[in-house]
Design a protein around this motif. Sequence first.
Motif, mmCIF file in Angstrom:
data_model
loop_
_atom_site.group_PDB
_atom_site.id
_atom_site.type_symbol
_atom_site.label_atom_id
_atom_site.label_comp_id
_atom_site.label_asym_id
_atom_site.label_seq_id
_atom_site.Cartn_x
_atom_site.Cartn_y
_atom_site.Cartn_z
ATOM 1 N N SER A 177 37.508 47.897 59.170
ATOM 2 C CA SER A 177 38.504 48.941 59.411
ATOM 3 C C SER A 177 38.182 49.804 60.621
ATOM 4 O O SER A 177 39.077 50.464 61.169
ATOM 5 N N LEU A 178 36.929 49.818 61.046
ATOM 6 C CA LEU A 178 36.525 50.698 62.142
ATOM 7 C C LEU A 178 37.136 50.226 63.457
ATOM 8 O O LEU A 178 36.866 49.129 63.929
ATOM 9 N N GLY A 179 37.964 51.051 64.049
ATOM 10 C CA GLY A 179 38.624 50.699 65.299
ATOM 11 C C GLY A 179 39.860 49.849 65.142
ATOM 12 O O GLY A 179 40.487 49.473 66.139
ATOM 13 N N ALA A 180 40.241 49.525 63.896
ATOM 14 C CA ALA A 180 41.415 48.676 63.666
ATOM 15 C C ALA A 180 42.705 49.480 63.842
ATOM 16 O O ALA A 180 42.755 50.669 63.519
ATOM 17 N N PRO A 181 43.768 48.852 64.368
ATOM 18 C CA PRO A 181 45.071 49.537 64.487
ATOM 19 C C PRO A 181 45.595 49.938 63.111
ATOM 20 O O PRO A 181 45.208 49.359 62.088
ATOM 21 N N ASP A 182 46.493 50.915 63.086
ATOM 22 C CA ASP A 182 47.010 51.436 61.820
ATOM 23 C C ASP A 182 47.637 50.348 60.950
ATOM 24 O O ASP A 182 47.479 50.360 59.724
ATOM 25 N N GLU A 183 48.376 49.422 61.574
ATOM 26 C CA GLU A 183 49.034 48.395 60.765
ATOM 27 C C GLU A 183 48.022 47.497 60.058
ATOM 28 O O GLU A 183 48.290 46.959 58.978
ATOM 29 N N TYR A 184 46.843 47.348 60.657
ATOM 30 C CA TYR A 184 45.807 46.543 60.023
ATOM 31 C C TYR A 184 45.059 47.321 58.943
ATOM 32 O O TYR A 184 44.488 46.715 58.030
ATOM 33 N N ILE A 185 45.057 48.635 59.049
ATOM 34 C CA ILE A 185 44.494 49.448 57.968
ATOM 35 C C ILE A 185 45.302 49.216 56.696
ATOM 36 O O ILE A 185 44.755 49.091 55.596
ATOM 37 N N ASP A 186 46.624 49.147 56.842
ATOM 38 C CA ASP A 186 47.485 48.860 55.687
ATOM 39 C C ASP A 186 47.183 47.473 55.115
ATOM 40 O O ASP A 186 47.124 47.290 53.893
ATOM 41 N N LYS A 187 46.976 46.500 55.987
ATOM 42 C CA LYS A 187 46.672 45.141 55.523
ATOM 43 C C LYS A 187 45.313 45.098 54.832
ATOM 44 O O LYS A 187 45.160 44.453 53.775
ATOM 45 N N LEU A 188 44.326 45.773 55.395
ATOM 46 C CA LEU A 188 42.998 45.811 54.787
ATOM 47 C C LEU A 188 43.036 46.516 53.430
ATOM 48 O O LEU A 188 42.359 46.098 52.489
ATOM 49 N N SER A 189 43.836 47.572 53.344
ATOM 50 C CA SER A 189 43.970 48.286 52.073
ATOM 51 C C SER A 189 44.576 47.388 51.000
ATOM 52 O O SER A 189 44.182 47.443 49.827
ATOM 53 N N THR A 190 45.526 46.555 51.410
ATOM 54 C CA THR A 190 46.154 45.640 50.459
ATOM 55 C C THR A 190 45.170 44.554 50.016
ATOM 56 O O THR A 190 45.110 44.204 48.827
ATOM 57 N N VAL A 191 44.400 44.035 50.956
ATOM 58 C CA VAL A 191 43.366 43.055 50.598
ATOM 59 C C VAL A 191 42.351 43.694 49.657
ATOM 60 O O VAL A 191 41.910 43.073 48.683
ATOM 61 N N ASP B 129 43.464 34.259 49.265
ATOM 62 C CA ASP B 129 43.654 33.998 50.688
ATOM 63 C C ASP B 129 44.064 35.323 51.319
ATOM 64 O O ASP B 129 45.162 35.825 51.062
ATOM 65 N N PRO B 130 43.186 35.936 52.131
ATOM 66 C CA PRO B 130 43.514 37.245 52.690
ATOM 67 C C PRO B 130 44.777 37.255 53.536
ATOM 68 O O PRO B 130 45.448 38.290 53.640
ATOM 69 N N ALA C 16 47.364 37.625 50.829
ATOM 70 C CA ALA C 16 47.186 38.895 50.111
ATOM 71 C C ALA C 16 47.575 40.100 50.950
ATOM 72 O O ALA C 16 48.083 41.093 50.417
ATOM 73 N N GLN C 17 47.364 40.032 52.267
ATOM 74 C CA GLN C 17 47.593 41.193 53.129
ATOM 75 C C GLN C 17 49.028 41.721 53.091
ATOM 76 O O GLN C 17 49.268 42.904 53.333
ATOM 77 N N ASP C 18 49.982 40.866 52.785
ATOM 78 C CA ASP C 18 51.386 41.260 52.787
ATOM 79 C C ASP C 18 52.029 41.235 51.402
ATOM 80 O O ASP C 18 53.240 41.452 51.277
ATOM 81 N N ALA C 19 51.236 40.961 50.380
ATOM 82 C CA ALA C 19 51.792 40.848 49.031
ATOM 83 C C ALA C 19 52.117 42.237 48.461
ATOM 84 O O ALA C 19 51.303 43.155 48.560
ATOM 85 N N PRO C 20 53.286 42.425 47.856
ATOM 86 C CA PRO C 20 53.628 43.716 47.242
ATOM 87 C C PRO C 20 52.892 43.886 45.918
ATOM 88 O O PRO C 20 52.488 42.909 45.279
#
Length: 226
Positions: free
Chosen positions: A84-98, A142-143, A146-150
């Motif tokens: 998450s360090l240095g990741a764009p905001d949209e990827y923070i959301d994906k990481l949070s979902t994973v 599979d990340p 998973a990254q986009d799963a509701p």
Amino acid sequence: MEDVSNFIKKRTGFRLRPVSALLSSRDFLSALAFRVFPATQYLRHSSSPFYTPEPDLCHELLGHAALLANPDFAEFSQEIGLASLGAPDEYIDKLSTVYWFTVEFGVCQEPSGMKAYGAGLLGSVGEIQYFLTGKAETKSFDPYIAQDAPYPVDGFQTLYFVASSFLDALQKFRAFAAKIPRPFCVRYNPYNCSIEVLDSKEKLQQYTSNLKGELNILMDAVNKLK
């Protein structure tokens, strides 16, 4: 909580840090990078002992704390934070979902059957009983999926991702994290509990030297076993 935190620190280097409210996704994940787990301190109301939509002491201690004492699980949790360090905001959301589908509601496939490792399952008798009914959908972890799963945040989950092991989940996550667009790479220094940004030739040379030293120790140990 301090006693539990001290025990975990001796096992994996992770520490529990009390917080009074939920943190933003970026702040929470960045804490994991430093092997710090922000833990809430309130206890669910007695009128709802089997499920709580927000994390409480039962969730933190029965779910997260127990597994943070496991080296493989602790490494997986920290890897999500480091990514998450240095990741764009949209990827923070994906990481949070994973994170949600692994650390919170992850399941492992073992020879004896599927076993829960997510804190949301371990800290909720009602959720575990629901999972065992087989009504919810399960998918192989599979990340990228998973990254986009509701997912619901106020009730039982309708989808669980199943990993064959923590190591398998970690390897898949590392491949996923390597493609996150970041302006730099980082590593955790366990000696002073700091994050080092690998953004210069000198730092890379020092890191390489450290790795060579560790590799020499490993090869020496292998030779002694022959």
